[in-house]
Design a protein around this motif. Structure first.
Motif, PDB file in Angstrom:
ATOM      1  N   PHE A 167      18.820   9.624  30.199  1.00 40.34           N
ATOM      2  CA  PHE A 167      19.266  10.528  31.263  1.00 40.34           C
ATOM      3  C   PHE A 167      19.466   9.822  32.604  1.00 40.34           C
ATOM      4  N   PRO A 168      18.566   8.925  33.039  1.00 40.34           N
ATOM      5  CA  PRO A 168      18.806   8.264  34.349  1.00 40.34           C
ATOM      6  C   PRO A 168      20.116   7.469  34.386  1.00 40.34           C
ATOM      7  N   LEU A 169      20.429   6.747  33.310  1.00 44.97           N
ATOM      8  CA  LEU A 169      21.682   5.994  33.273  1.00 44.97           C
ATOM      9  C   LEU A 169      22.886   6.934  33.297  1.00 44.97           C
ATOM     10  N   ALA A 170      22.808   8.024  32.533  1.00 48.03           N
ATOM     11  CA  ALA A 170      23.911   8.980  32.516  1.00 48.03           C
ATOM     12  C   ALA A 170      24.086   9.654  33.871  1.00 48.03           C
ATOM     13  N   ALA A 171      22.961   9.980  34.532  1.00 42.10           N
ATOM     14  CA  ALA A 171      23.052  10.606  35.852  1.00 42.10           C
ATOM     15  C   ALA A 171      23.648   9.652  36.874  1.00 42.10           C
ATOM     16  N   GLY A 172      23.288   8.366  36.806  1.00 44.54           N
ATOM     17  CA  GLY A 172      23.874   7.391  37.731  1.00 44.54           C
ATOM     18  C   GLY A 172      25.371   7.230  37.529  1.00 44.54           C
ATOM     19  N   ILE A 173      25.806   7.203  36.279  1.00 45.25           N
ATOM     20  CA  ILE A 173      27.249   7.100  36.005  1.00 45.25           C
ATOM     21  C   ILE A 173      27.976   8.354  36.485  1.00 45.25           C
ATOM     22  N   GLY A 174      27.335   9.530  36.306  1.00 46.74           N
ATOM     23  CA  GLY A 174      27.951  10.769  36.782  1.00 46.74           C
ATOM     24  C   GLY A 174      28.102  10.804  38.293  1.00 46.74           C
ATOM     25  N   VAL A 175      27.082  10.343  38.994  1.00 50.47           N
ATOM     26  CA  VAL A 175      27.170  10.292  40.462  1.00 50.47           C
ATOM     27  C   VAL A 175      28.244   9.310  40.914  1.00 50.47           C
ATOM     28  N   LEU A 176      28.357   8.174  40.231  1.00 44.89           N
ATOM     29  CA  LEU A 176      29.394   7.195  40.577  1.00 44.89           C
ATOM     30  C   LEU A 176      30.799   7.776  40.365  1.00 44.89           C
ATOM     31  N   ILE A 177      31.002   8.481  39.260  1.00 47.87           N
ATOM     32  CA  ILE A 177      32.302   9.109  39.001  1.00 47.87           C
ATOM     33  C   ILE A 177      32.608  10.170  40.053  1.00 47.87           C
ATOM     34  N   ALA A 178      31.592  10.955  40.443  1.00 40.22           N
ATOM     35  CA  ALA A 178      31.802  11.984  41.469  1.00 40.22           C
ATOM     36  C   ALA A 178      32.185  11.365  42.812  1.00 40.22           C
ATOM     37  N   LEU A 179      31.546  10.256  43.175  1.00 44.12           N
ATOM     38  CA  LEU A 179      31.900   9.588  44.433  1.00 44.12           C
ATOM     39  C   LEU A 179      33.321   9.017  44.383  1.00 44.12           C
ATOM     40  N   GLU A 180      33.700   8.442  43.242  1.00 47.50           N
ATOM     41  CA  GLU A 180      35.067   7.921  43.116  1.00 47.50           C
ATOM     42  C   GLU A 180      36.096   9.042  43.210  1.00 47.50           C
ATOM     43  N   MET A 181      35.841  10.170  42.555  1.00 46.20           N
ATOM     44  CA  MET A 181      36.767  11.295  42.635  1.00 46.20           C
ATOM     45  C   MET A 181      36.852  11.834  44.058  1.00 46.20           C
ATOM     46  N   ALA A 182      35.706  11.910  44.753  1.00 42.73           N
ATOM     47  CA  ALA A 182      35.725  12.390  46.130  1.00 42.73           C
ATOM     48  C   ALA A 182      36.510  11.437  47.030  1.00 42.73           C
ATOM     49  N   PHE A 183      36.372  10.139  46.804  1.00 48.89           N
ATOM     50  CA  PHE A 183      37.121   9.168  47.611  1.00 48.89           C
ATOM     51  C   PHE A 183      38.624   9.317  47.384  1.00 48.89           C
ATOM     52  N   VAL A 184      39.031   9.498  46.134  1.00 51.35           N
ATOM     53  CA  VAL A 184      40.459   9.649  45.825  1.00 51.35           C
ATOM     54  C   VAL A 184      41.002  10.950  46.402  1.00 51.35           C
ATOM     55  N   LEU A 185      40.228  12.042  46.274  1.00 44.05           N
ATOM     56  CA  LEU A 185      40.712  13.327  46.766  1.00 44.05           C
ATOM     57  C   LEU A 185      40.802  13.358  48.289  1.00 44.05           C
ATOM     58  N   VAL A 186      39.830  12.752  48.957  1.00 40.57           N
ATOM     59  CA  VAL A 186      39.867  12.741  50.424  1.00 40.57           C
ATOM     60  C   VAL A 186      41.079  11.958  50.920  1.00 40.57           C
ATOM     61  N   ARG A 187      41.385  10.831  50.290  1.00 43.09           N
ATOM     62  CA  ARG A 187      42.570  10.068  50.680  1.00 43.09           C
ATOM     63  C   ARG A 187      43.857  10.801  50.314  1.00 43.09           C
ATOM     64  N   GLY A 188      43.829  11.597  49.246  1.00 38.56           N
ATOM     65  CA  GLY A 188      45.010  12.352  48.869  1.00 38.56           C
ATOM     66  C   GLY A 188      45.293  13.497  49.810  1.00 38.56           C
ATOM     67  N   PHE A 189      44.263  14.051  50.446  1.00 39.34           N
ATOM     68  CA  PHE A 189      44.457  15.146  51.391  1.00 39.34           C
ATOM     69  C   PHE A 189      44.807  14.655  52.798  1.00 39.34           C
ATOM     70  N   ASP A 190      44.940  13.366  52.959  1.00 37.86           N
ATOM     71  CA  ASP A 190      45.321  12.813  54.255  1.00 37.86           C
ATOM     72  C   ASP A 190      46.824  13.022  54.436  1.00 37.86           C
ATOM     73  N   LEU A 191      47.194  14.109  55.068  1.00 35.14           N
ATOM     74  CA  LEU A 191      48.602  14.505  55.150  1.00 35.14           C
ATOM     75  C   LEU A 191      49.480  13.532  55.922  1.00 35.14           C
ATOM     76  N   PRO A 192      49.044  12.921  57.033  1.00 30.87           N
ATOM     77  CA  PRO A 192      49.949  11.999  57.734  1.00 30.87           C
ATOM     78  C   PRO A 192      50.390  10.805  56.901  1.00 30.87           C
ATOM     79  N   THR A 193      49.502  10.312  56.013  1.00 34.98           N
ATOM     80  CA  THR A 193      49.866   9.157  55.196  1.00 34.98           C
ATOM     81  C   THR A 193      50.412   9.552  53.835  1.00 34.98           C
ATOM     82  N   ALA A 194      50.420  10.852  53.529  1.00 34.94           N
ATOM     83  CA  ALA A 194      50.922  11.290  52.232  1.00 34.94           C
ATOM     84  C   ALA A 194      52.431  11.138  52.175  1.00 34.94           C
ATOM     85  N   LYS A 195      52.935  10.877  50.977  1.00 36.75           N
ATOM     86  CA  LYS A 195      54.369  10.708  50.789  1.00 36.75           C
ATOM     87  C   LYS A 195      55.058  12.065  50.860  1.00 36.75           C
ATOM     88  N   ALA A 196      56.054  12.183  51.701  1.00 36.20           N
ATOM     89  CA  ALA A 196      56.778  13.439  51.857  1.00 36.20           C
ATOM     90  C   ALA A 196      57.774  13.611  50.717  1.00 36.20           C
TER      91      ALA A 196
END
Length: 215
Positions: free
Chosen positions: A92-121
Motif C-alpha cells: 500500500f505505501p508504494l501504491a499510495a506514493g505512485i498515486g500521489v505522483l500521478i495526481a501531481l503530474e496531472m495537476a501540473f499538466v491541467l494547470v498549464r493547460g488552463f493558462d489561457l494567454p499561452t494556450a493555442k488559439a
C-alpha cells in the motif's frame, strides 16, 4: 452557486466515491459496476465542459464495449478474491506514493493547460462550429498524417488477428460457400438401391409358424 457548478460538484463527488469503491469492493463484479458508474459521471462532467465528443465516446467505447466484456469475463471466471488480496497492505505505501505522483503530474499538466494567454488559439473557422465538428477539422487538416499512420497500424493489427484466428485446425469443420453455390440437383440427392442382407421380422415369424405347423 449556479446550476452548472452544483452539477459539477455532484458528479465529481459521485465519481470520486465510485473510484474509491472500485479499489475497496470485495466482489470483482461490484468493482466493475462501480467503474461503470465512474465512467458515466466522467462523461457527465465532460458534457458540462462542452466536450460532447469525448463524453459520447467514453460511454460508447468504455461503458458499452469494454466494461461489458469485463463483466462477462469476471462472471465466467472463478476468481479467488482472497488470494488477490494477500499482501495488500504490504504494497500500500508504494501504491499510495505512485498515486500521489500521478495526481501531481496531472495537476501540473491541467494547470498549464488552463493558462489561457499561452494556450493555442483555434482558427476562426473552428471556433464557430460544434465541438465534434471542430475536432474533425483539426484531425483531418493539421493532424492528417498521424491519423493515417494510426489507421494503418490498426489495420495491420486487425489483419494479424484475423490471420491468427483463421488458421486451419484438425478439430474444426470448414465449408466453402462457393462450392455450396455451384452444387447441382444431382449432387444434392443421390438414390442408391441396396439389396437387403437380413430378412424382415415378418418373414422370419411366418417361416417359424410354418415350421411349427408341420411339426
Amino acid at each position: 452557486m449556479d446550476t452548472t457548478t452544483a452539477l459539477f460538484y455532484f458528479f465529481s463527488f459521485v465519481l470520486l466515491f465510485a473510484g474509491f469503491r472500485v479499489i475497496t469492493a470485495k466482489s470483482p463484479v461490484a468493482a466493475a459496476l462501480n467503474l461503470v458508474l465512474a465512467f458515466f459521471n466522467a462523461s457527465c462532467i465532460w458534457m458540462l465542459l462542452q466536450a460532447e465528443f469525448l463524453a459520447i465516446s467514453l460511454v460508447l467505447v468504455y461503458v458499452g464495449a469494454v466494461m461489458v466484456l469485463f463483466l462477462f469475463v469476471v462472471m465466467m471466471l472463478d476468481i479467488n478474491v482472497d488470494s488477490l488480496r494477500q499482501g495488500f497492505w504490504k504494497h500500500f505505501p508504494l501504491a499510495a506514493g505512485i498515486g500521489v505522483l500521478i495526481a501531481l503530474e496531472m495537476a501540473f499538466v491541467l494547470v498549464r493547460g488552463f493558462d489561457l494567454p499561452t494556450a493555442k488559439a483555434f482558427p476562426p473557422e473552428v471556433a464557430k462550429v460544434a465541438n465534434a465538428k471542430a475536432l474533425g477539422i483539426e484531425l483531418y487538416t493539421h493532424y492528417l498524417f498521424p491519423v493515417q499512420i494510426a489507421a494503418a497500424i490498426l489495420l495491420v493489427g486487425m489483419i494479424a488477428a484475423i490471420a491468427l484466428t483463421l488458421r486451419k485446425r484438425k478439430d474444426s469443420q470448414y465449408q466453402n460457400p462457393s462450392e455450396q453455390v455451384r452444387v447441382t440437383k444431382a449432387e444434392r440427392l443421390r438414390i442408391v438401391k441396396v439389396a437387403p442382407q437380413v430378412e424382415t421380422p415378418v418373414a422370419e415369424e411366418a417361416a417359424s409358424t410354418q415350421a411349427g405347423g408341420q411339426a
